[in-house]
Structures are given as structure tokens and as C-alpha cells.
Scaffold this motif. Sequence first.
Motif, short mmCIF file in Angstrom:
data_model
loop_
_atom_site.label_atom_id
_atom_site.label_comp_id
_atom_site.label_asym_id
_atom_site.label_seq_id
_atom_site.Cartn_x
_atom_site.Cartn_y
_atom_site.Cartn_z
N GLU A 74 0.87 -1.19 0.00
CA GLU A 74 0.00 0.00 0.00
C GLU A 74 0.90 1.24 0.00
O GLU A 74 1.95 1.26 0.63
N LYS A 75 0.46 2.28 -0.67
CA LYS A 75 1.30 3.46 -0.84
C LYS A 75 1.39 4.26 0.46
O LYS A 75 0.41 4.41 1.17
N ILE A 76 2.59 4.76 0.74
CA ILE A 76 2.77 5.67 1.87
C ILE A 76 3.83 6.70 1.48
O ILE A 76 4.80 6.36 0.80
N THR A 77 3.63 7.94 1.86
CA THR A 77 4.58 8.99 1.51
C THR A 77 5.27 9.50 2.77
O THR A 77 4.76 9.33 3.89
N LEU A 94 5.21 12.05 8.30
CA LEU A 94 5.50 13.27 9.09
C LEU A 94 4.23 13.87 9.68
O LEU A 94 4.25 14.36 10.82
N SER A 95 3.12 13.80 8.94
CA SER A 95 1.87 14.38 9.48
C SER A 95 1.42 13.60 10.72
O SER A 95 0.95 14.16 11.70
N ARG A 96 1.58 12.27 10.70
CA ARG A 96 1.26 11.44 11.87
C ARG A 96 2.15 11.82 13.07
O ARG A 96 1.69 11.96 14.19
N ILE A 97 3.46 11.98 12.79
CA ILE A 97 4.38 12.32 13.89
C ILE A 97 4.03 13.70 14.46
O ILE A 97 4.06 13.91 15.67
N ASN A 98 3.71 14.64 13.56
CA ASN A 98 3.34 15.99 14.02
C ASN A 98 2.10 15.95 14.91
O ASN A 98 2.03 16.66 15.93
N LEU A 157 13.01 11.93 21.62
CA LEU A 157 12.98 10.65 20.88
C LEU A 157 12.09 10.75 19.65
O LEU A 157 12.41 10.23 18.59
N LEU A 158 10.97 11.45 19.83
CA LEU A 158 10.04 11.63 18.71
C LEU A 158 10.68 12.51 17.64
O LEU A 158 10.54 12.27 16.44
N GLU A 159 11.38 13.55 18.12
CA GLU A 159 12.06 14.47 17.18
C GLU A 159 13.13 13.74 16.37
O GLU A 159 13.31 13.99 15.18
N ARG A 217 14.83 11.54 11.10
CA ARG A 217 15.21 10.44 10.20
C ARG A 217 14.32 10.44 8.95
O ARG A 217 14.79 10.20 7.85
N VAL A 218 13.04 10.70 9.15
CA VAL A 218 12.12 10.73 8.00
C VAL A 218 12.49 11.89 7.08
O VAL A 218 12.46 11.77 5.86
N GLY A 219 12.90 13.00 7.69
CA GLY A 219 13.36 14.15 6.89
C GLY A 219 14.61 13.82 6.10
O GLY A 219 14.79 14.27 4.97
N ILE A 220 15.49 13.01 6.69
CA ILE A 220 16.76 12.67 6.03
C ILE A 220 16.55 11.63 4.93
O ILE A 220 17.03 11.78 3.80
#
Length: 846
Positions: A308-311, A316-320, A337-339, A344-347
Amino acid sequence: MQNEEKAEKFRQIVENKFQIYNSLFMSLPYDKMTNIGMLLPFLYEESKAGYEQGKSPEEIVEEFFSKHTELETEEQKTELLFKIIQYIERQVVLFDSIEDAAFPGLHSESEAGTLLQLHERALQEHQLEATRKKIEDFAVRVVFTAHPTQFYPNSVQRILHDLRSAIMKDSVTEIDMLLQQLGKTPFLNREKPTPLDEAMSIIFYLRYVYYDSIGELYRKIKNSFGNDHFIPPHDIFQLGFWPGGDRDGNPFVTAEITQKVANELHISILKSYYEHLKNLRRRLSFRGVSEILEQLSHELYDAIFKEEKITAEHILSRINDAEHILTAQHNGLFRNLLEDFKDRVGIFGTHFATLDIRQDSRVHQSVIDEVIAKKSGFDLQNITTEDKIEWLLETDVILDPSDFEGITKDTLENIYNIRNIQKNNGERGLSRYIISNSDEVKDVLNVFGMFRLCGYREEEINIDIVPLFETMEGLDAGENVMKALYELPVYRKHLERRGNAQTIMLGFSDGTKDGGYLKANWEIYETKEQLTRISDENNIKVIFFDGRGGPPARGGGKTHDFYASQGKTIANNKIEITIQGQTITSVFGNKDQAKYNFEQLLTAGIENDVFKNSKKDLTEKERNLIQELAEISFRKYSDLKAHPMFVPYLQEMSTLEYYGRTNIGSRPSKRGGTNELKFEDLRAIPFVGSWSQLKQNVPGFFGFGFALNELKIQGRFDEIHALYKWSDFFKTLVLNSMMSMNKSYFPLTYYMKNNEKFGSFWTILFEEYELSKSMMLELTGFKMLMEEEPLSRKSVQIREKIVLPLLSIQQYALMKIQKNEGNREAYEKLVMRSLFGNINASRNSA
């Protein structure tokens, strides 16, 4: 630590440990190998003493048999030699693991080139703000290639990984068990690895080394330089990826393979996120937060296993959302820890590493010619290059790959696939197309035109087109090619859509093979200056991507010193390098090494802009002197290349012919399909590797000593002294070349000087080595090569000691083949088997 301290520490935590753990080998459950550990020192002593007395490898090995064994038949003897090779291969893995485990103990957080040292210096010199500004507009990209300079099977890689951890804990029981596993685990691939195998081998490092090391390094930068007004950009560290995308000379890389590798990269980063999230949820068990993270966990699972597709934006929206609740309702507990997860997702996005496409310009031309012949109505015999380009840039024809066959079909399919890869992995997942052997404007426009032919509107070509200048002719043409492209409206518009940035790749490996060590490095330096100037004039931000192999003989060497030595005349927007084979395992092979070496690259680039250093900028007088030395050296190297014995010597006296027959890499060892071996068809890696196996390392020094001596004869050695003292660039070239010579051992091939066919050619090589060594010692004032680098020098010493018996076996087998004696098939297998150990042992050539 001072040099003496470092050397002593190395003796304690590397040499001594190796001797202790090496003794465990004695009791290993090798099949028919129980007494190898006893016999090996005898073969080493026979080799060492024998070469110093001028004996041949054949004499040495035969004496070893007669003095220390009771073997009589050829079959028994070759069987013993195979067992010795297997034993040495495993010794190399043990030494690698011990040296890797010692890394943190040999390098401090505050030594030159570290972030801590950069921060301290920025504070002291009131340059903190300038450093932040540079960090904001700078990046380091390390690009993994599948070039076969080392290829342990995955099972051995994993043992290496575990062995290092056991050594760090000094767990003798665990080490003993792992060495037993090593004794029973095959070191050979039964078949050639496919490009997908090569990709999976490097993805192992992405998951188990770089996911953490780059994440931790980013946090370190954030903590050191970040504040309320400044957050370092997530793309300051980038990973590039060639396995599965690099089809230059590799017929096994197809559109289907590229798609598969892109999918594997995508799935692998999602798996890393899934594992990371599992650990995160153990701490963030608070109401509201845990539900969101659980939902994200399910979504990642479905993306991994149900496709299933995930972007990245969705993750990031879930983490925010979770971060918002954590801050509002739970006092921001464990927010760091969350940050970290969010960073990592940003990288890494949903791509992990950026897959590059690479193909040779001549292949593109044949594709274009076939398309034009079939679709344009032109007669290929009566059409100019300009006509072809005009048709490409103006036609409305949209091609269907199924109308074609072979390479044309695959090339077009691959371009169509890029849309899907960018959709799945994000645009960062595949964002550039590299063209080998670029030396004309048409080479870049052919690729642009192919995208149009595959139905991309010009504004949809979200790809950087990257010319690779690698031969002397290509480097010479670079400035004019880029000038013409920048002035071409259609390409200029494309660059505007790409942020007015142009990446240009420079081939150090092929350049060194083509022009010799000194000439290639100077030519690339000057080419970079010209390309910087022409790009600045056209308001284009130029990014240089260096195809530097690990060893100096392939344009490599100490990377921090190299980049720290480039002056203001060379654009410094980003450092991009290729790494492969033993450079991956030796320089970026575990978390400590990877962090240290990424830091070294980053600080080299930042220091270059922020801090003043007159030794980086060349004066007119210094430039003229380097130019003069480069030309003299080039003439000497060119004479060697033109020598009628040059290619025959490599073919008959080295391991060159055997590279293509080993199951190390998926790519053929030469370009072109003909049986006749031409110099220009030789790939840089087998070319340099063959010199290395002979312990001659010719491409790393040949012509350099001759050039220095020519000026000495003219009474101008004081000019070179001044150059060495005041130019960081020239000093780095000298020290890197000395590294190449330090890994040479001409006594191994003394016997060749009496060879009727090749004796005089061998003498040319030996005399230039002796001259280069004496000239460089005189220039530097050193008493020995690599005098100021005790760790590398001691490491080389031990590795050379480990592989000396292996070299004797290889040369012995080559001599038997040359004389056409005995079982040719068995001797050829011995040559190939000893290739592996030698390649893997020379990992610190970077």
C-alpha cells in the motif's frame, strides 16, 4: 594523541589482540586444515627471506614444500595451497574486525576534522554565524557503487559485523564461536552476483550502519550548531546508490532490475522506520500519542507487506499529530525521541538512498540513431549531428518501447519507469541521469531528447542530467561543452526548473588510468576551476561529483586532506564522492567509522569557506610549477603506455585476465565485446587492481619521481620544496602517492627482470619506483614512506605480512601457467582464489 602515542595504542589494541585471537584459529574445525596454522609461518619466513635474496616465487614455494612438508604429488601440493588461501582469507576478516573494533579508541572526538573541533574553532575565531550559514547551504553525498573491489558474500559480511561487536566486548567465547562459524562458511560466491545481489549487499549497510550513524550525526550537528533560529537542513548528509542503476558496461542492469532495486530501497527504509517506531512506542505509551503511533505502525506494515502506498509527508503528518498531543498533554516527555524519529524521515524520505542512472554516451547515440532511422524519415548517412539534435528537441513523436528490441527497448523502458520510481520513492528517490564519456554537447542533449521521446513534457523532466568528463579529451572539452549548454535556451530553461544548479561528474579513476597520477589530478583541478568560472558567469550553482576510487592509484587517497586543500577558485557547494568495495567496509563500514568519515568530509568543505588559509590558494608561480611537473610526468607515463609491452605485460604477467572470471562483481572487466584487449577498453578497477596484485601500483606514482628529478637536475629543487611547504594541494598529492608506493613490494617480482620478453619493461617500472621513492623522501624529509601516518602505516605493515604467503602462491601459480606446466586449471583457480584475499586485505588503501 601524538604519533608515538597512537602507534603504541595501535600496538596494544590491534596488534596484540590480533596475535591473541589469531591463536584461536589453531583449534578451528577446518576440513583437512588442522595443521595450516603451524605451516603458514614457515611459508611467510621462506617468502620474506627468499625475496630479499632475489629468489623467485616458484623457488620459494617449492623450497617450502621440500623443507616443511612430505607432499609428493602436484595434486597434494595444490590442495595444501588452496587450504592456506582459505586460512589467510579468514585471518584477514579477523584483522579487519579487530581494527574496526579499535577505531573509537584510536580517534578522539576532538581531533582535527571533527565537529567538536569545528565548533571550538568557530567559537574562538568568532565565525559561528558564518559556519551556520555555510551549513545551511552545503551537503555531503556519498554514493555507493557496486564496483568489485571487495565482495564478501552476505553471510561473511554479517559475521564481520558480529565479530566486531564481540571483540569490542572482549567476549572470548563469542569470538571463538564466530571464528568457528567463519571456518565453516564459504567465502566464494558460487555464481557471479547479479546487480540485485550487489544492491542487497549494500542495502545491508544502509539498514544496519547508515540509518543510525547518519541519524546520530545529524543530531550531533543540531546540538552543536542549532538554536531557536537555526535548524540544520535534513539533506546535509545524503546517500547515493549505483547498484541496479549503473548500466555503463553492465548488460545485466536492465529496466526491470532498476525498478526492483528502487522497490528494495523503498521497502528497506520503511522496515527501518517500523523497527525504530517499535522502540519508540515502548516509551511513548501515553494516551492519544500511543494510538497515533500504533496507527502509523499498521500503515507502515501494510506498505511493507501489502504494497500500500505511503509517503514521507504522510508519516510526518502522523508524527506531528503525536508531537502536538505530547506537548499539550504530557509535558513533552520523551519529545527528543520523537524528534529524532521525525529527523530520520526528513533525512531518508521513502527512498533511503538516491538511485542514479548511468550509461555511456555512445550507447545513447546508438539508441538515438536507431530511433531517428525508424521514426524521422531522415537518411542516417546524410544527416549531421546538428540535424539529429534539432529533430530530437522539436519532434512530437512519442515512442513505444515495444517497437524496439535490445538495448534501445531497455533504455526507453527505463526512462518510462522513472515516473513510477519517483511516485513511489519520492523525487529524491531517483533524480539524476549520469552520462559516461561525455565530451560533446550532444551527449547531454541526447538524454534530454530521450525524455521528450518517452512522453515527458519539458517541465516534467524532474531529473538532473549529469555529464561525466573522464578522459583527458573529455576534461579538456568540459569548459566549452558547459558554456554551449548554458547558452542554449532549451537547456537553460531546464536548469531554471532545477533551481539553476548543475551537477558535473569528474572521473578520477579513468583520468588516472589515462593520464597518470599527477597529470590527472592537476587536469581535474584546472577543469574544476574552468567549470566554476563558466558556471559563475552564467549564474549557475555548480556541484562537482568526484568519481574517486579508494586508492591513490584510482584518484583516491585521504579525502579530508584532498577537499580541505581546494582553494577559492573551485566551487564548494557540496562534496560528492563515489565509494565502493573495500572503501565501504574500511572507511564507512561501521557506525563509528561512518560518523567519523562523514564528519571529516563535512568539516573539510565548511572550513574551506569559513576559515582563511593561504596554503589553499595557488599563486601563479605555484600553478606554473605544478603544470610543468604534470606535463613532464604525463610524457613519461604516455611513453610507458605506448611501450609495445605495456598491455602484453598486464595480460601475461598479471592477474588482469582473471578479474573477469572471478565471481566478485556482475560487470565485465572490459568494455566492448571483442577478444582483442585494447588499453582504452580496460576498466579502471581491474587495471589498477592488477598492478596492485603485482605489488607495483604503477598508476599511483609513475612519472611523478621522474618529473621531480628533471627539475632537480635543472637546479630547481628548492622551488619544489617551497611548493610542498606552501601548497596544501601539492602536499596532498605527494602524501597520497607515497601511500601507493608504501603498498608496493617489487622484490615479489624481482624474478621478472630476467624474463626474456618482459625483463626490460619490468626494469623501467622498478627504476621509476626507486626514483620516485627517493625523490619524495628527499622532498618531505621523511626517513620512511607515510612517516607522519603511524596508524595507516602500521595497518599496512600487518596486512602486507598476512598476505605475503598469498602473493607467493599467486605468483607461483602464474609462473606455472606461463611455463605451461602441470594442471593449468588448478593453477588458474589458485590465481583467482588468491585474488579475493589480496583484494580484501588491501582495504585500507583509501
